[in-house]
Design an enzyme around this catalytic site. Structure first.
Site, PDB file in Angstrom:
ATOM      1  N   ASP A 109       0.814  -1.224   0.000  1.00 61.88           N
ATOM      2  CA  ASP A 109       0.000   0.000   0.000  1.00 61.88           C
ATOM      3  C   ASP A 109       0.846   1.271   0.000  1.00 61.88           C
ATOM      4  O   ASP A 109       0.462   2.286   0.586  1.00 61.88           O
ATOM      5  CB  ASP A 109      -0.965   0.026   1.205  1.00 61.88           C
ATOM      6  CG  ASP A 109      -1.783  -1.243   1.290  1.00 61.88           C
ATOM      7  OD1 ASP A 109      -2.266  -1.689   0.241  1.00 61.88           O
ATOM      8  OD2 ASP A 109      -1.903  -1.801   2.400  1.00 61.88           O
ATOM      9  N   LYS A 153       2.094   2.053  -5.218  1.00 64.07           N
ATOM     10  CA  LYS A 153       2.746   1.499  -6.427  1.00 64.07           C
ATOM     11  C   LYS A 153       1.891   1.708  -7.665  1.00 64.07           C
ATOM     12  O   LYS A 153       2.406   1.929  -8.751  1.00 64.07           O
ATOM     13  CB  LYS A 153       3.022  -0.009  -6.247  1.00 64.07           C
ATOM     14  CG  LYS A 153       4.037  -0.311  -5.170  1.00 64.07           C
ATOM     15  CD  LYS A 153       4.264  -1.785  -5.014  1.00 64.07           C
ATOM     16  CE  LYS A 153       3.069  -2.540  -4.479  1.00 64.07           C
ATOM     17  NZ  LYS A 153       2.649  -2.193  -3.114  1.00 64.07           N
ATOM     18  N   GLY A 170      -4.430  -4.387  -4.382  1.00 60.74           N
ATOM     19  CA  GLY A 170      -5.409  -3.389  -4.821  1.00 60.74           C
ATOM     20  C   GLY A 170      -4.633  -2.152  -5.225  1.00 60.74           C
ATOM     21  O   GLY A 170      -4.217  -1.377  -4.376  1.00 60.74           O
ATOM     22  N   HIS A 171      -4.378  -2.007  -6.505  1.00 66.03           N
ATOM     23  CA  HIS A 171      -3.570  -0.884  -6.980  1.00 66.03           C
ATOM     24  C   HIS A 171      -4.475   0.236  -7.497  1.00 66.03           C
ATOM     25  O   HIS A 171      -5.194   0.057  -8.472  1.00 66.03           O
ATOM     26  CB  HIS A 171      -2.600  -1.358  -8.074  1.00 66.03           C
ATOM     27  CG  HIS A 171      -1.567  -2.307  -7.551  1.00 66.03           C
ATOM     28  ND1 HIS A 171      -0.790  -3.110  -8.345  1.00 66.03           N
ATOM     29  CD2 HIS A 171      -1.178  -2.576  -6.275  1.00 66.03           C
ATOM     30  CE1 HIS A 171       0.028  -3.816  -7.580  1.00 66.03           C
ATOM     31  NE2 HIS A 171      -0.202  -3.516  -6.330  1.00 66.03           N
ATOM     32  N   GLN A 207       2.074  -5.959  -3.210  1.00 62.88           N
ATOM     33  CA  GLN A 207       2.404  -6.024  -1.774  1.00 62.88           C
ATOM     34  C   GLN A 207       3.723  -5.268  -1.502  1.00 62.88           C
ATOM     35  O   GLN A 207       4.022  -4.316  -2.205  1.00 62.88           O
ATOM     36  CB  GLN A 207       2.473  -7.478  -1.279  1.00 62.88           C
ATOM     37  CG  GLN A 207       1.111  -8.151  -1.187  1.00 62.88           C
ATOM     38  CD  GLN A 207       0.618  -8.744  -2.485  1.00 62.88           C
ATOM     39  OE1 GLN A 207       1.375  -9.401  -3.194  1.00 62.88           O
ATOM     40  NE2 GLN A 207      -0.631  -8.546  -2.802  1.00 62.88           N
TER      41      GLN A 207
HETATM   42  P1  IMP Z   1      -2.650 -12.802   1.863  1.00 63.33           P
HETATM   43  O1  IMP Z   1      -1.711 -12.269   0.850  1.00 63.33           O
HETATM   44  O2  IMP Z   1      -4.091 -12.534   1.545  1.00 63.33           O
HETATM   45  O3  IMP Z   1      -2.389 -14.238   2.208  1.00 63.33           O
HETATM   46  O4  IMP Z   1      -2.395 -11.989   3.246  1.00 63.33           O
HETATM   47  C1  IMP Z   1      -1.168 -12.093   3.973  1.00 63.33           C
HETATM   48  C2  IMP Z   1      -0.769 -10.761   4.570  1.00 63.33           C
HETATM   49  O5  IMP Z   1      -0.412  -9.868   3.524  1.00 63.33           O
HETATM   50  C3  IMP Z   1      -1.887 -10.061   5.345  1.00 63.33           C
HETATM   51  O6  IMP Z   1      -1.304  -9.340   6.408  1.00 63.33           O
HETATM   52  C4  IMP Z   1      -2.474  -9.101   4.340  1.00 63.33           C
HETATM   53  O7  IMP Z   1      -3.104  -8.015   4.942  1.00 63.33           O
HETATM   54  C5  IMP Z   1      -1.203  -8.684   3.617  1.00 63.33           C
HETATM   55  N1  IMP Z   1      -1.464  -8.243   2.240  1.00 63.33           N
HETATM   56  C6  IMP Z   1      -1.756  -8.986   1.168  1.00 63.33           C
HETATM   57  N2  IMP Z   1      -1.913  -8.224   0.072  1.00 63.33           N
HETATM   58  C7  IMP Z   1      -1.688  -6.971   0.455  1.00 63.33           C
HETATM   59  C8  IMP Z   1      -1.669  -5.716  -0.227  1.00 63.33           C
HETATM   60  O8  IMP Z   1      -1.862  -5.624  -1.434  1.00 63.33           O
HETATM   61  N3  IMP Z   1      -1.376  -4.627   0.538  1.00 63.33           N
HETATM   62  C9  IMP Z   1      -1.102  -4.711   1.860  1.00 63.33           C
HETATM   63  N4  IMP Z   1      -1.106  -5.848   2.530  1.00 63.33           N
HETATM   64  C10 IMP Z   1      -1.389  -6.964   1.850  1.00 63.33           C
END
Ligand code: IMP
Length: 430
Positions: A13, A16, A40-41, A226
Site C-alpha cells: 500500500d 505502487k 489493490g492498486h 504487496q
Molecule cells: P494474503 O496475501 O491474503 O495471504 O495476506 C497475507 C498478509 O499480507 C496479510 O497481512 C495481508 O493483509 C497482507 N497483504 C496482502 N496483500 C496486500 C496488499 O496488497 N497490501 C497490503 N497488505 C497486503
C-alpha cells in the site's frame, strides 16, 4: 535495454499503482510478477479512480502491452470482472493484455481453505485478505496446482480438478468439518471450463514475449504487488504473503534473467502502514495515528480494512533497499503529513538496552524492539499543488534528505497527491 522493477519497500500500500501508471506513459510493456487479487492498486485518471487487483496498472495507457507473469496466482472470475469493468469504461484489453500459460489458478476451495485456516488460527491469525492466495501457492509448491493452460482443455481440467477435489474435501471435512458437495464440485468444473474459454485469447508465453521486448530495446516495467516486508522469505514471517514481492521475484515470476534488469525503484510511503497482524515497531495507537489514517484514506483497497499507521521506519526501508538493491525511491503521500507540528523518524531500534541498526531476522526480537526516534520540524503549508522541489518548505526538504541519508537511496520522485500531475520528478527513471 531499459528495464525497471517497481517494488514496495514497506508492508504494501505504498502507492505502487500511481507510480506504475505514471511510468507506464514512457514504457512499452508493463508486467505484473507476483501476488494475486489480494493486491489493490489504485490509479486516478482525471476524475476517474480505478482499483486493479490483477491487471497491471499501466492498462489505461494507449498502445502499451500489459502482461501477467507466471508468478501471479489468478482468480479468473476476479480477472474477468476487471476486464468487464474496463470494457464498460470504454477500455478494451483484448490484444493488449496477456497472461502467462504457466500462471496458477485460484479456485473457490482455496478461498474456503484461506478462511477456515484463519478461523482456526484464532488469536494467531495472519489477517489475510481471504482471497485464497496462501492455499493457491501451497498447491503450486506441492505440485498439484492447476495452471492457466489447464483451463483450456476440458478433459485435463476435469482430471486435475477431480484429484484436487478428493484431497481438498478430505482436508476440509476432517479438519474444518466443511463439505465440498458434489454439486459445488460440478459447478466449479463447469464455471472454470467457461473461464478457460473466455480467457483463452489472452494466454501466451509471457517470458518469451518479455524477453523479445527486451531484445528489441523496448522499455519494460515490472510491477510488484504487496511490499518487501510481506515477502515470503525476507518479510515478517509468518505475517507475510505467500509470494516474493522483492525485485528478485520479478526474475522468477516472469522468466527473465537478473542480467536483464537495469534499475529497481522502491516505492515508499512518507509514513508506515500495514494491514493484518504482525509486529509493527513504529505503530501509532494514538490520535496522530488516527488522524493520518483518516487524512491518508488508509483503508484497504481490496478488503476495506482500516490500515494500521505509524511513523516512517528507516530500519524497515533500509532493509528493503538492501533486499532489492534499490538505488532510488518514489516517496508517496507526503502531503498527508502537512500540518503536523513535529514529525518522527525511526532511525534504529533498541532491544534490551542494545542499539539495533539492521532489521532483525528473528520475529521474537522484532516484537520487543523499541523504536528510537529523531524528531524533525513539520511544515504547515499545503504542498499538494507544488510542482518544483525547490518550492517545498525547508522542513519538508530536510525530512526528505533525512530519509535519503538513513536509507542509502535517492528520492527520485515525490508524490504530493493521487493525481498524475501531483508528482515531482527529480531524476529521470527510464
Ligand atoms: P494474503 O496475501 O491474503 O495471504 O495476506 C497475507 C498478509 O499480507 C496479510 O497481512 C495481508 O493483509 C497482507 N497483504 C496482502 N496483500 C496486500 C496488499 O496488497 N497490501 C497490503 N497488505 C497486503
Amino acid at each position: 535495454m531499459s528495464t525497471i522493477v517497481v517494488v514496495g519497500s514497506q508492508w504494501g500500500d505504498e502507492g505502487k499503482g500511481k507510480i506504475t501508471d505514471l511510468l507506464s506513459e514512457e514504457s512499452n510493456v508493463i508486467v505484473r510478477y507476483q501476488g494475486g487479487s489480494n493486491a489493490g492498486h489504485t490509479v486516478v485518471d482525471g476524475e476517474r479512480q480505478y482499483v486493479f487487483h490483477l491487471i497491471p496498472s499501466g492498462i489505461l495507457h494507449q498502445g502499451k502491452k500489459c502482461y501477467i507473469g507466471s508468478g501471479v496466482v489468478i482468480d479468473p472470475s476476479s480477472l474477468l470482472q476487471e476486464i468487464e469493468d474496463l470494457r464498460k469504461q470504454g477500455i478494451e484489453v483484448e490484444g493488449k493484455l496477456f497472461i502467462d500459460a504457466k500462471a496458477h489458478v485460484v479456485f473457490p476451495y482455496h478461498k474456503t481453505l484461506d478462511e477456515k485456516k484463519e478461523e482456526k488460527r484464532g488469536q494467531n491469525k495472519i489477517g489475510t485478505t481471504k482471497r485464497g492466495i496462501g492455499p493457491a501457492y501451497i498447491d503450486k509448491n506441492a505440485r498439484c496446482g492447476i495452471r492457466m493452460s489447464d483451463l483450456i482443455y476440458k478433459d485435463i481440467l476435469e482430471k486435475k480438478l477431480k484429484r484436487n477435489f478428493e484431497e481438498k474435501n478430505e482436508n476440509l471435512l476432517k479438519i474444518y468439518n466443511y463439505d465440498l458437495t458434489l454439486q459445488e464440485q460440478a459447478t466449479i468444473l463447469n464455471e472454470y471450463g467457461q473461464y478457460g474459454q473466455a480467457l483463452k485469447p489472452y494466454i501466451r508465453d509471457v517470458s518469451l514475449l518479455v524477453n523479445q521486448a527486451i531484445d528489441e530495446n523496448k522499455k519494460v516495467l515490472f510491477e510488484g504487488a504487496q511490499g518487501s516486508l510481506l515477502d515470503i522469505d525476507h518479510g515478517t514471517y509468518p505475517y507475510v504473503t505467500s509470494s516474493s514481492p522483492i525485485a528478485g521475484g520479478a526474475c522468477t515470476g516472469i522468466g527473465v534473467g537478473p542480467t536483464k534488469i537495469n534499475k529497481v525503484l522502491g516505492i515508499t510511503k512518507a509514513y508506515t502502514t500495514r494491514v493484518g497482524e504482525g509486529p509493527f515497531p513504529t505503530e501509532m495507537l494514538d490520535k496522530t495515528g488516527n488522524d493520518i489514517r483518516t487524512k491518508g484514506g488508509e483503508f484497504g483497497a481490496t478488503t476495506g480494512r482500516p490500515r494500521r499507521c505509524g511513523w516512517f521506519d528507516a530500519v524497515v526501508v533500509k532493509y528493503a533497499v538492501r533486499l532489492s538493491g534499490m538505488e532510488s525511491m518514489a516517496l508517496t503521500k507526503i502531503d498527508v503529513l502537512s500540518g503536523l507540528e513535529k514529525i518522527k523518524i525511526c532511525t534504529s531500534y533498541q532491544y534490551h538496552g542494545e542499539k539495533i541498526n539492521d532489521f532483525p531476522t528473528d520475529l521474537e526480537i522484532l516484537k520487543k524492539c523499541i523504536p528510537v526516534y529523531e524528531e524533525l520540524d513539520g511544515w504547515k503549508e499545503d504542498i499538494s499543488k507544488i510542482n518544483d522541489f525547490q518550492d517545498f518548505p525547508l522542513a519538508l526538504k530536510k525530512y526528505i534528505e533525512k530519509i535519503e541519508t538513513l536509507t542509502n537511496a535517492k528520492i527520485a520522485i515525490v508524490s504530493v497527491g493521487p493525481k498524475r500531475k501531483q508528482t515531482i520528478i527529480r531524476e529521470k527513471i527510464f
